[in-house]
Design an enzyme around this catalytic site. Structure first.
Site, PDB file in Angstrom:
ATOM      1  N   ARG A 113       0.869  -1.175   0.000  1.00  0.00           N
ATOM      2  CA  ARG A 113       0.000   0.000   0.000  1.00  0.00           C
ATOM      3  C   ARG A 113       0.904   1.223   0.000  1.00  0.00           C
ATOM      4  NH1 ARG A 113      -2.275  -0.554   6.237  1.00  0.00           N
ATOM      5  NH2 ARG A 113      -0.464   0.352   7.237  1.00  0.00           N
ATOM      6  N   ASN A 151      -5.504   7.559   4.564  1.00  0.00           N
ATOM      7  CA  ASN A 151      -5.254   6.759   5.760  1.00  0.00           C
ATOM      8  C   ASN A 151      -3.811   6.981   6.169  1.00  0.00           C
ATOM      9  OD1 ASN A 151      -6.421   4.511   7.537  1.00  0.00           O
ATOM     10  ND2 ASN A 151      -4.402   3.687   6.966  1.00  0.00           N
ATOM     11  N   GLU A 152      -3.645   7.475   7.355  1.00  0.00           N
ATOM     12  CA  GLU A 152      -2.293   7.659   7.894  1.00  0.00           C
ATOM     13  C   GLU A 152      -1.344   8.294   6.886  1.00  0.00           C
ATOM     14  OE1 GLU A 152      -1.184   3.802   9.310  1.00  0.00           O
ATOM     15  OE2 GLU A 152      -2.345   4.038  11.134  1.00  0.00           O
ATOM     16  N   GLU A 306      -8.605   3.664  15.334  1.00  0.00           N
ATOM     17  CA  GLU A 306      -8.186   2.263  15.342  1.00  0.00           C
ATOM     18  C   GLU A 306      -7.495   1.923  16.649  1.00  0.00           C
ATOM     19  OE1 GLU A 306      -5.472   1.285  12.183  1.00  0.00           O
ATOM     20  OE2 GLU A 306      -6.640   2.338  10.674  1.00  0.00           O
ATOM     21  N   GLU A 356      -1.131  -8.602   7.025  1.00  0.00           N
ATOM     22  CA  GLU A 356      -1.786  -8.427   8.327  1.00  0.00           C
ATOM     23  C   GLU A 356      -2.950  -9.397   8.554  1.00  0.00           C
ATOM     24  OE1 GLU A 356      -0.760  -3.940   9.493  1.00  0.00           O
ATOM     25  OE2 GLU A 356      -2.667  -4.127   8.466  1.00  0.00           O
ATOM     26  N   PHE A 358      -3.035 -11.987  10.242  1.00  0.00           N
ATOM     27  CA  PHE A 358      -3.116 -12.487  11.622  1.00  0.00           C
ATOM     28  C   PHE A 358      -3.276 -11.360  12.639  1.00  0.00           C
ATOM     29  CE2 PHE A 358      -1.080 -16.116   9.446  1.00  0.00           C
ATOM     30  CZ  PHE A 358      -2.081 -17.041   9.703  1.00  0.00           C
ATOM     31  N   HIS A 359      -3.511 -10.152  12.130  1.00  0.00           N
ATOM     32  CA  HIS A 359      -3.808  -9.036  13.035  1.00  0.00           C
ATOM     33  C   HIS A 359      -5.195  -9.272  13.633  1.00  0.00           C
ATOM     34  CE1 HIS A 359      -4.697  -4.985  14.405  1.00  0.00           C
ATOM     35  NE2 HIS A 359      -3.441  -4.658  14.194  1.00  0.00           N
TER      36      HIS A 359
END
Ligand code: GLA
Length: 673
Positions: A113, A151-152, A306, A356, A358-359
């Protein structure tokens, strides 16, 4: 900021929702589970660019229309994101010049990203097109509660496209090359520029780069991101008037823009916040993120965009951090106590695969019959009871802090340029050390910009602030001369805003005011410690310091470095005629000793510092009421002194309220208590 545009709608509770990733059966189950969990708000569309615009200019809104319709029917509000943080693969093919280039000159391509160069006109146009298309279609959608832009923000790029924009920025700042040469002192190492074409973003070079060049590049990159934010703010304000606008700040380790400047563009500040430590200091970290967010918001409520229900990647540590049962709830109340209007999570459902995967999520891979989802359900049932807590106060800030720590992205960048005298003069560690110590003293602190309204505070602390302009130095002096208590740590103010070292005394921006002169810096080796005359242990840094108006609170002793010498002042103070006081700390104190000295400094200003006994207690304001929020981080029951009503249990609190181990209390205080 115009927080007034936001209606009070209780505590926002939900998470990042990605209907584009799931088949219809899962979407049906999502709505059922959202209802069970009392979800009020979801964030939709983050990173969904390739699902929304599969080819340039061809939009596929069907899936989003359906999702919003179903959410509206379920009474769930939507924070709609612009997907511009993740350009689709076609963008790379059509606009290779719009891709980011690393400092080593490597051009990146999609596959993750954030693969775009914020300076590239092609990116700017593509981002504006998708933003406009979304704002036109959904700008007055009944489910829309807020715009979440990008985003961020945080992508930094080098390379030819950046060079063009960087030169423009430098021209606007300096006018001509002679002023740039002077500002960067380019006579050092033969860097005098005679042609703008020779000026580049500071890519990899042979040895140490020029720190003034690097600092200006960081300022330029931050301004560029601010411009990209402004592009989108203008579009959604035009097409979706009255709907509040936010973007999520990644705190606190990312520092690619000036948080104060970003906050001024927004209606609501929101942050993403992940515990960086599975142990008790994680709780302090939650408080830190919240205090930053509230301060950037100017004391208004802010949104936790978040947090994680449990597992969060720890890239440095090599394994994920797990939250123990009950911790997510306690963390949520920490954020609420310190000004949040809600808590959203990354993410509603973990993806089947993808970065991500497994986040953690609100709905884990295991499904709804799980510890995590039960904890979410419990929280969702409970939050409506504290709905009033999320309201903006009718006047003044959500938390009335009397102490502020100076926060400056610019000072952080300055300290991060290489060639500092010690690796221990980093900005963030110094700020966190002071914030942590205040937390342990039970003092809720704001952060304040060097050019912010210092007069709101009794105590202003400057743990790290290398580059200080004359104007900012004068504002600190005004604060102290008007009765404020100012504490300045070593190295702060040693340069002006161009990074030119102030001559005559290190910490020159503060030296006269503090009544000291700093002759030499004496960084200590890793692990080296020296003793001060009051028994404190000092580490990392010492100084050869002279008094010129201040008195010594304590001095170095026999184990001082020979350049410093025993008896040389270590910590000083200078009372001013108007009741103000300036403290100077020429060394880094070990944790407990910092606590004693900070306690002394804040108490001298009349600020209560009760200390921490397992209960984190915050006084929050909402509407016309005041609340005491107590979070018990310990294994033992704690006692809170309060008169009012506990919103969670409904019980009347008359005097001592027991907060069981691991539990929380939210007491609406009776008036006049
Ligand atoms: C950030 C991003 C999310 C996700 C989380 C977890 O905060 O905004 O998309 O990547 O981190 O790592």
């Amino acid at each position: 900021m115009t927080f007034e545009t936001l209606r009070h709608e209780g505590v926002w509770f939900g998470g990042d929702y990605n209907p584009e990733q799931w088949p219809p059966a899962v979407l049906d189950e999502d709505l059922e589970l959202m209802e069970r969990a009392g979800i009020t708000t979801v964030t939709v569309g983050v990173f969904a660019w390739s699902s929304l615009e599969p080819e340039p200019g061809r939009f596929e809104f069907g899936w989003l229309d359906d999702a919003l319709e179903r959410l509206t029917a379920a009474g769930i509000g939507v924070v709609l994101a612009t997907p511009t943080a993740s350009p689709p693969p076609w963008f790379s093919r059509l606009h290779p010049e719009g891709l980011p280039v690393t400092a080593d000159g490597v051009r990146l391509i999609h596959g993750s990203r954030d693969t775009y160069n914020p300076a590239a006109p092609a990116y700017r146009e593509a981002a504006a097109r998708i933003t406009r298309a979304l704002a036109e279609r959904y700008g007055s959608h009944p489910a829309l509660r807020m715009w979440h832009l990008h985003n961020e923000y945080g992508t930094v790029s080098y390379g030819p496209v950046t060079d063009v924009a960087f030169r423009e920025w430098l021209r606007a700042r300096y006018g001509d090359l002679s002023r740039l040469n002077e500002a960067w002192n380019t006579t050092f190492w033969s860097q005098v520029y005679g042609d703008w074409r020779d000026v580049h973003a500071p890519q990899a070079t042979q040895y140490l780069p020029n720190p003034a060049h690097v600092l200006d590049f960081k300022r330029f990159s931050a301004d560029l991101l601010l411009e990209r934010l402004r592009d989108q703010v203008a579009i959604v304000r035009e097409l979706s008037p009255g709907v509040p606008v936010t973007t999520n700040f990644m705190l606190p380790s990312w520092n690619h823009y000036d948080q104060w400047a970003f906050a001024r563009e927004l209606d609501v500040v929101s942050i993403d916040h992940y515990l960086d430590d599975p142990g008790p200091s994680g709780e302090v970290h939650a408080a830190f993120g919240a205090d930053l967010a509230r301060s950037f918001a100017g004391g208004a409520p802010w949104l936790l965009m978040e947090q994680a229900t449990s597992l969060v990647y720890d890239y440095d540590g090599g394994r994920m951090l797990v939250k123990k049962p009950g911790r997510m709830r306690r963390n949520t109340y920490q954020y609420l106590a310190r000004g949040a209007m809600g808590s959203l999570f990354f993410q509603w459902r973990s993806p089947v695969v993808g970065a991500e995967f497994f986040h953690s999520a609100m709905v884990p891979h295991f499904g709804a019959d799980s510890r995590l989802f039960r904890e979410i359900e419990q929280l969702g049932r409970e939050l409506p009871r504290v709905a009033e807590l999320a309201m903006a106060p009718t006047d003044g800030p959500v938390v009335d802090s009397r102490v502020a720590i100076v926060w400056s992205a610019d000072a952080w960048w300055a300290a991060d340029t290489r060639a500092m005298p010690s690796a221990d003069v980093g900005f963030l560690p110094a700020v966190r050390r002071v914030h942590t110590t205040l937390w342990e003293l039970g003092v809720v602190a704001d952060v304040v910009a060097p050019d912010g309204d210092l007069s709101r505070y009794d105590v202003v602390l400057v743990p790290s602030l290398l580059a200080v302009s004359d104007r900012d130095a004068a504002a600190f002096a005004d604060f102290a001369h008007s009765g404020g208590h100012l504490a300045v740590w070593h190295f702060a103010g040693s340069t002006d805003e161009r990074l030119h070292v102030r001559q005559g005394s290190y910490s020159g921006a503060f030296a006269d005011l503090a009544g000291v002169r700093v002759e030499e810096h004496v960084p200590l080796r890793d692990g080296e410690r020296v003793t001060l005359s009051d028994g404190s242990t000092a580490e990392a840094w010492t100084e050869r310091l002279h008094l010129s108006g201040a008195t010594a609170v304590c001095a170095y002793t026999d184990d001082a470095h020979p350049v410093v010498g025993p008896g040389s002042p270590a910590i000083t103070e200078r009372p001013l005629p108007g009741g103000g006081r300036v403290h100077y700390l020429s060394t880094r104190l070990a944790a407990g000793d910092l606590g004693r000295h900070l306690g002394r400094i804040v108490r001298a200003a009349g600020v209560e510092a009760r200390g921490f006994t397992g209960l984190e207690v915050v006084h929050r304001r909402a509407g016309t009421s005041s609340y005491l929020v107590a979070i018990n981080h310990s294994q033992e029951d704690g006692t809170l002194e309060a008169h009012g009503t506990d919103l969670i249990t409904g019980r009347v609190a008359a005097g001592n309220v027991v907060v069981p181990a691991g539990d929380v209390a939210v007491v609406r205080l009776e008036e006049n208590t």
